[in-house]
Motif scaffolding. Structure first.
Motif, PDB file in Angstrom:
ATOM      1  N   LEU A  77      13.890  -3.557  44.401  1.00 56.79           N
ATOM      2  CA  LEU A  77      13.935  -4.395  45.606  1.00 56.79           C
ATOM      3  C   LEU A  77      13.336  -5.782  45.347  1.00 56.79           C
ATOM      4  N   GLU A  78      12.325  -5.845  44.490  1.00 56.66           N
ATOM      5  CA  GLU A  78      11.711  -7.136  44.152  1.00 56.66           C
ATOM      6  C   GLU A  78      12.670  -8.043  43.387  1.00 56.66           C
ATOM      7  N   GLN A  79      13.650  -7.467  42.697  1.00 54.09           N
ATOM      8  CA  GLN A  79      14.610  -8.269  41.925  1.00 54.09           C
ATOM      9  C   GLN A  79      15.697  -8.902  42.793  1.00 54.09           C
ATOM     10  N   ILE A  80      15.911  -8.378  43.990  1.00 52.60           N
ATOM     11  CA  ILE A  80      17.018  -8.853  44.828  1.00 52.60           C
ATOM     12  C   ILE A  80      16.969 -10.360  45.066  1.00 52.60           C
ATOM     13  N   PRO A  81      15.823 -10.941  45.486  1.00 50.92           N
ATOM     14  CA  PRO A  81      15.825 -12.396  45.717  1.00 50.92           C
ATOM     15  C   PRO A  81      16.106 -13.209  44.451  1.00 50.92           C
ATOM     16  N   LEU A  82      15.788 -12.644  43.298  1.00 46.32           N
ATOM     17  CA  LEU A  82      16.006 -13.349  42.034  1.00 46.32           C
ATOM     18  C   LEU A  82      17.456 -13.274  41.569  1.00 46.32           C
ATOM     19  N   GLN A  83      18.161 -12.202  41.953  1.00 48.89           N
ATOM     20  CA  GLN A  83      19.514 -11.976  41.451  1.00 48.89           C
ATOM     21  C   GLN A  83      20.623 -12.304  42.445  1.00 48.89           C
ATOM     22  N   SER A  84      20.334 -12.210  43.729  1.00 46.06           N
ATOM     23  CA  SER A  84      21.353 -12.456  44.740  1.00 46.06           C
ATOM     24  C   SER A  84      21.660 -13.946  44.807  1.00 46.06           C
ATOM     25  N   SER A  85      22.930 -14.275  44.868  1.00 49.02           N
ATOM     26  CA  SER A  85      23.295 -15.688  44.904  1.00 49.02           C
ATOM     27  C   SER A  85      24.332 -16.005  45.970  1.00 49.02           C
ATOM     28  N   PHE A  86      24.921 -14.971  46.529  1.00 48.22           N
ATOM     29  CA  PHE A  86      26.061 -15.160  47.421  1.00 48.22           C
ATOM     30  C   PHE A  86      25.664 -15.700  48.796  1.00 48.22           C
ATOM     31  N   ASN A  87      24.644 -15.123  49.389  1.00 52.06           N
ATOM     32  CA  ASN A  87      24.329 -15.426  50.780  1.00 52.06           C
ATOM     33  C   ASN A  87      22.819 -15.499  50.959  1.00 52.06           C
ATOM     34  N   PHE A  88      22.340 -16.559  51.569  1.00 51.62           N
ATOM     35  CA  PHE A  88      20.911 -16.768  51.778  1.00 51.62           C
ATOM     36  C   PHE A  88      20.287 -15.611  52.561  1.00 51.62           C
ATOM     37  N   ARG A  89      20.988 -15.157  53.613  1.00 46.02           N
ATOM     38  CA  ARG A  89      20.450 -14.064  54.429  1.00 46.02           C
ATOM     39  C   ARG A  89      20.342 -12.767  53.638  1.00 46.02           C
ATOM     40  N   LEU A  90      21.322 -12.482  52.801  1.00 44.74           N
ATOM     41  CA  LEU A  90      21.260 -11.274  51.983  1.00 44.74           C
ATOM     42  C   LEU A  90      20.126 -11.360  50.969  1.00 44.74           C
ATOM     43  N   ARG A  91      19.938 -12.528  50.420  1.00 43.07           N
ATOM     44  CA  ARG A  91      18.922 -12.720  49.387  1.00 43.07           C
ATOM     45  C   ARG A  91      17.515 -12.471  49.913  1.00 43.07           C
ATOM     46  N   PHE A  92      17.233 -12.918  51.121  1.00 40.95           N
ATOM     47  CA  PHE A  92      15.860 -12.870  51.610  1.00 40.95           C
ATOM     48  C   PHE A  92      15.623 -11.842  52.715  1.00 40.95           C
ATOM     49  N   GLN A  93      16.516 -10.866  52.831  1.00 34.55           N
ATOM     50  CA  GLN A  93      16.263  -9.744  53.733  1.00 34.55           C
ATOM     51  C   GLN A  93      15.066  -8.963  53.195  1.00 34.55           C
ATOM     52  N   ASN A  94      14.351  -8.302  54.071  1.00 33.49           N
ATOM     53  CA  ASN A  94      13.241  -7.451  53.656  1.00 33.49           C
ATOM     54  C   ASN A  94      13.728  -6.004  53.703  1.00 33.49           C
ATOM     55  N   TYR A  95      14.495  -5.596  52.683  1.00 36.58           N
ATOM     56  CA  TYR A  95      15.083  -4.262  52.653  1.00 36.58           C
ATOM     57  C   TYR A  95      13.979  -3.211  52.582  1.00 36.58           C
ATOM     58  N   SER A  96      14.190  -2.103  53.285  1.00 36.06           N
ATOM     59  CA  SER A  96      13.140  -1.093  53.379  1.00 36.06           C
ATOM     60  C   SER A  96      13.272   0.024  52.351  1.00 36.06           C
ATOM     61  N   GLY A  97      14.291   0.004  51.531  1.00 36.00           N
ATOM     62  CA  GLY A  97      14.452   1.029  50.512  1.00 36.00           C
ATOM     63  C   GLY A  97      15.868   1.068  49.982  1.00 36.00           C
ATOM     64  N   LEU A  98      16.158   2.110  49.214  1.00 32.28           N
ATOM     65  CA  LEU A  98      17.486   2.316  48.642  1.00 32.28           C
ATOM     66  C   LEU A  98      17.966   3.714  48.985  1.00 32.28           C
ATOM     67  N   MET A  99      19.266   3.834  49.175  1.00 38.91           N
ATOM     68  CA  MET A  99      19.852   5.152  49.377  1.00 38.91           C
ATOM     69  C   MET A  99      21.022   5.322  48.415  1.00 38.91           C
ATOM     70  N   ALA A 100      21.268   6.557  48.090  1.00 41.30           N
ATOM     71  CA  ALA A 100      22.386   6.890  47.212  1.00 41.30           C
ATOM     72  C   ALA A 100      23.444   7.590  48.040  1.00 41.30           C
ATOM     73  N   LEU A 101      24.677   7.098  47.933  1.00 40.48           N
ATOM     74  CA  LEU A 101      25.813   7.712  48.610  1.00 40.48           C
ATOM     75  C   LEU A 101      26.732   8.319  47.570  1.00 40.48           C
ATOM     76  N   SER A 102      27.352   9.399  47.939  1.00 41.88           N
ATOM     77  CA  SER A 102      28.420   9.907  47.085  1.00 41.88           C
ATOM     78  C   SER A 102      29.660   9.067  47.361  1.00 41.88           C
ATOM     79  N   ASN A 103      30.699   9.276  46.603  1.00 42.72           N
ATOM     80  CA  ASN A 103      31.929   8.513  46.780  1.00 42.72           C
ATOM     81  C   ASN A 103      32.545   8.842  48.141  1.00 42.72           C
TER      82      ASN A 103
END
Length: 163
Positions: free
Chosen positions: A32-58
């Motif tokens: 999650l700490e890498q997201i602001p460093l790697q995201s480049s598409f959208n300012f809002r996506l880059r600086f969201q405060n995501y609360s975690g990760l989930m795994a989905l099946s296909n």
């Protein structure tokens, strides 16, 4: 490395990132700490405060076994099974099935949407945020155009890793 799906339901945008991590060592928080460093598409996506990760099946597969979702624990290491390398190895060990190749598509981990304050239609309870994130991600990842984009991205990643 692994793929992470970022979404913003307010303006209907999403981005898929490839983030480096050490399976069994890097935690969800590290990713999650890498997201602001790697995201480049959208300012809002880059600086969201995501609360975690989930795994989905296909989500394109209809069996009950393949409709699972689970939240990864913040402080625990992200397992190897979510890495691009593991997926490539698994693909190389199996014979491709004729016809529909959705089964071969590597699903990204999904960044859980942050709680929202103010007048939005999204509830602020954590359980509802996980459910909302899962619903939005399933809708997005069941879109054939998005699956096709994931497959193209996967080919590019695998080609780069082979050279």
């Amino acid at each position: 490395s692994c793929l992470i799906l970022l979404m913003d339901p307010c303006d209907c945008t999403f981005e898929i990132l490839k983030l480096a991590y050490y399976p069994g060592e890097s935690s969800v928080s590290d990713l999650l700490e890498q997201i602001p460093l790697q995201s480049s598409f959208n300012f809002r996506l880059r600086f969201q405060n995501y609360s975690g990760l989930m795994a989905l099946s296909n989500p394109t597969l209809d069996t009950e076994e393949n409709s699972s979702c689970h939240q990864l624990v913040q402080s625990k290491p992200v397992p190897m099974k979510y890495s691009c390398e593991f997926h490539r190895y698994k693909q190389q060990q199996q014979q491709p099935l004729p016809g529909n190749h959705h089964e071969d598509t590597m699903m990204p981990l999904v960044a859980i949407l942050p709680e929202r304050n103010g007048n939005t239609s999204i509830s602020s309870s954590v359980t509802n945020m996980v459910e909302t994130t899962e619903t939005l991600a399933r809708n997005l990842l069941s879109n054939p155009a998005v699956i096709q984009r994931l497959q193209s991205l996967q080919k590019i990643i695998f080609q780069k890793e082979n050279h």
